[in-house]
Write a protein that holds these residues in place. Structure first.
Motif, PDB file in Angstrom:
ATOM      1  N   ILE A   1       1.184   3.400  -6.769  1.00 34.50           N
ATOM      2  CA  ILE A   1       1.027   4.025  -5.247  1.00 34.50           C
ATOM      3  C   ILE A   1       1.246   5.488  -5.574  1.00 34.50           C
ATOM      4  CG2 ILE A   1       2.248   4.024  -3.099  1.00 34.50           C
ATOM      5  CD1 ILE A   1       2.890   0.948  -3.671  1.00 34.50           C
ATOM      6  N   LEU A   2       2.257   6.087  -6.169  1.00 40.37           N
ATOM      7  CA  LEU A   2       2.445   7.321  -6.042  1.00 40.37           C
ATOM      8  C   LEU A   2       1.174   8.027  -6.746  1.00 40.37           C
ATOM      9  CD1 LEU A   2       6.341   7.547  -7.418  1.00 40.37           C
ATOM     10  CD2 LEU A   2       5.492   7.963  -5.073  1.00 40.37           C
TER      11      LEU A   2
ATOM     12  N   LYS B   1       0.877  -1.109  -0.012  1.00 40.79           N
ATOM     13  CA  LYS B   1      -0.090   0.008  -0.044  1.00 40.79           C
ATOM     14  C   LYS B   1       0.881   1.293   0.194  1.00 40.79           C
ATOM     15  CE  LYS B   1      -3.682  -2.519   0.356  1.00 40.79           C
ATOM     16  NZ  LYS B   1      -4.547  -2.515  -0.738  1.00 40.79           N
ATOM     17  N   THR B   2       1.898   1.110   0.661  1.00 42.10           N
ATOM     18  CA  THR B   2       3.104   2.193   0.553  1.00 42.10           C
ATOM     19  C   THR B   2       4.256   1.868  -0.168  1.00 42.10           C
ATOM     20  OG1 THR B   2       3.915   1.532   2.614  1.00 42.10           O
ATOM     21  CG2 THR B   2       2.011   2.967   2.624  1.00 42.10           C
TER      22      THR B   2
ATOM     23  N   ARG C   1      -1.784   7.161  -6.321  1.00 43.98           N
ATOM     24  CA  ARG C   1      -2.944   7.310  -5.438  1.00 43.98           C
ATOM     25  C   ARG C   1      -2.638   8.182  -4.349  1.00 43.98           C
ATOM     26  NH1 ARG C   1      -2.681   1.536  -5.797  1.00 43.98           N
ATOM     27  NH2 ARG C   1      -1.484   1.316  -3.751  1.00 43.98           N
ATOM     28  N   GLU C   2      -1.036   8.392  -4.012  1.00 47.03           N
ATOM     29  CA  GLU C   2      -0.966   9.313  -3.091  1.00 47.03           C
ATOM     30  C   GLU C   2      -1.141  10.874  -3.726  1.00 47.03           C
ATOM     31  OE1 GLU C   2       3.063   8.409  -2.184  1.00 47.03           O
ATOM     32  OE2 GLU C   2       2.584   6.851  -0.503  1.00 47.03           O
ATOM     33  N   LEU C   3      -0.655  11.060  -4.866  1.00 43.43           N
ATOM     34  CA  LEU C   3      -0.926  12.420  -5.508  1.00 43.43           C
ATOM     35  C   LEU C   3      -2.376  12.606  -5.490  1.00 43.43           C
ATOM     36  CD1 LEU C   3       0.134  14.804  -7.033  1.00 43.43           C
ATOM     37  CD2 LEU C   3       0.117  13.553  -8.991  1.00 43.43           C
ATOM     38  N   ASP C   4      -3.364  11.617  -5.858  1.00 49.68           N
ATOM     39  CA  ASP C   4      -4.756  11.915  -5.937  1.00 49.68           C
ATOM     40  C   ASP C   4      -5.408  12.220  -4.598  1.00 49.68           C
ATOM     41  OD1 ASP C   4      -4.911  11.461  -8.610  1.00 49.68           O
ATOM     42  OD2 ASP C   4      -5.535   9.259  -8.436  1.00 49.68           O
ATOM     43  N   ALA C   5      -4.984  11.691  -3.471  1.00 44.95           N
ATOM     44  CA  ALA C   5      -5.105  11.959  -2.313  1.00 44.95           C
ATOM     45  C   ALA C   5      -4.708  13.545  -1.841  1.00 44.95           C
ATOM     46  CB  ALA C   5      -4.833  10.891  -1.238  1.00 44.95           C
ATOM     47  N   LYS C   6      -3.760  13.687  -2.061  1.00 42.86           N
ATOM     48  CA  LYS C   6      -3.177  14.935  -1.804  1.00 42.86           C
ATOM     49  C   LYS C   6      -3.726  16.229  -2.412  1.00 42.86           C
ATOM     50  CE  LYS C   6       1.166  17.715  -1.698  1.00 42.86           C
ATOM     51  NZ  LYS C   6       2.574  17.863  -1.913  1.00 42.86           N
TER      52      LYS C   6
END
Length: 333
Positions: free
Chosen positions: A78-79, A19-20, A81-86
């Protein structure tokens, strides 16, 4: 080769569950690190025969490339998804109006100086200026402050260039310079920065003064009283403001006076507060300026622009003017 197929299957399953980025790095180390499963198989190629080695090496390299591709693909996922969340957390509503630029304004001391200049202009005074780094003669001697005068102490004055020059301790040198280059009648004020070794709630190493000079035939202490009283009442916008003149001593005037204005304390009692020093210009100072004291006389005064600003705006600590606190300064726009 069954062992190789099993390792690839384990790698695919482990990569998909990450996940990370940190978890993905652990999986990468497990299969591709120095002690990873695929790395260990590569190290074991030396134990195989010359006929088996090429085929086994090619298979292991293909498996390694497959694992690396899986890890790279998962890293991008993963990157992403993290960008979308940010972006979702930092969403900006582009339909909102923009933030307006804050409107600037003059510093309160600059505002006070401008008002002082305007008020004295209505009484016929012009503005004179001079250097802030002065020599010994204009800052001291020409004003009858001789070598043994306390103002020459290092506790009061900033000396520069081996005691040959000083940061001016008052704007009085401007008056002497003006008298040297002009003839009476003359009526000037000299606002500007001055410097002394003081620093507390009511004193600063750098502060602002305004001094005035009126030289003509028959000028007396009565003219001084009328001029200063008129100015103070106009500046503080009180026609009934009481002004008091007390005898005092200054080396460059004779007689000299302290000027006090009526002031209401917080406890409601009315008292007097010193705002200026003044007097009739000493004949020696007129001579030093090239003016005949037998024909002409004059008066001079000096007051702090910072103190005038404190009194006008109700500021109880001089240091607030120089801390550059925008919330404080915004009050005076």
């Amino acid at each position: 080769m069954r062992e190789l197929e099993q390792i690839i299957a384990e790698a695919e399953g482990a990569v998909r569950t990450t996940k990370t980025i940190a978890e993905l790095e652990q999986v990468k180390a497990r299969f591709l690190g120095k002690a990873g499963s695929l790395t260990e198989l590569l190290k074991g190629l030396g134990k195989l025969s010359a006929d088996e080695r090429p085929k086994a090496g090619a298979a292991i390299n293909q498996a390694k490339a497959r694992a690396e591709a899986l890890i790279a693909h998962q890293r991008e996922a993963i990157l992403g998804r993290e960008l979308d969340a940010k972006l979702a957390a930092e969403a900006i509503d582009v339909t909102l109006p923009g933030r307006g630029q804050a409107r600037g304004g003059l510093h309160p001391i600059a505002r006070v100086q401008q008002q002082v200049e305007r008020l004295f202009a209505t009484m016929g005074f012009s503005v004179a200026d001079g250097p802030e780094i002065e020599n010994d003669y204009y800052n001291f001697t020409a004003l009858r402050m001789f070598p043994d005068h306390p103002s020459r102490s290092m506790q009061d004055t900033f000396y520069v260039a081996g005691f040959e020059n000083v940061l001016r301790t008052q704007t009085s040198p401007v008056q002497v310079r003006y008298m040297e280059s002009h003839r009476p009648p003359m009526r000037i004020i000299c606002p500007g920065r001055v410097y002394r070794c003081d620093h507390d709630a009511t004193h600063s190493p750098m502060f602002h003064q305004v001094e005035g000079l009126w030289v003509d035939e028959g000028i007396s202490l009565a003219d001084l009283k009328g001029t200063v009283t008129q100015f103070c009442r106009a500046f503080f916008e009180r026609d009934d403001l009481a002004i008091r003149f007390r005898p005092s001593y200054f080396p460059f005037v004779e007689p000299g006076v302290e000027i006090d204005m009526e002031w209401s304390r917080r406890d409601g009692k009315v008292t007097y507060l010193e705002i200026a020093g003044a007097g009739v210009v000493h004949p020696d100072v007129l001579r030093n300026g090239g003016i005949d004291p037998d024909k002409y006389s004059g008066f001079a005064f000096g007051m702090g622009l910072d103190r005038l600003a404190m009194l006008k705006y109700g500021v109880n600590d001089l240091r607030l003017f120089f801390e550059n606190d925008l919330k404080f300064l915004a009050q005076f726009r």
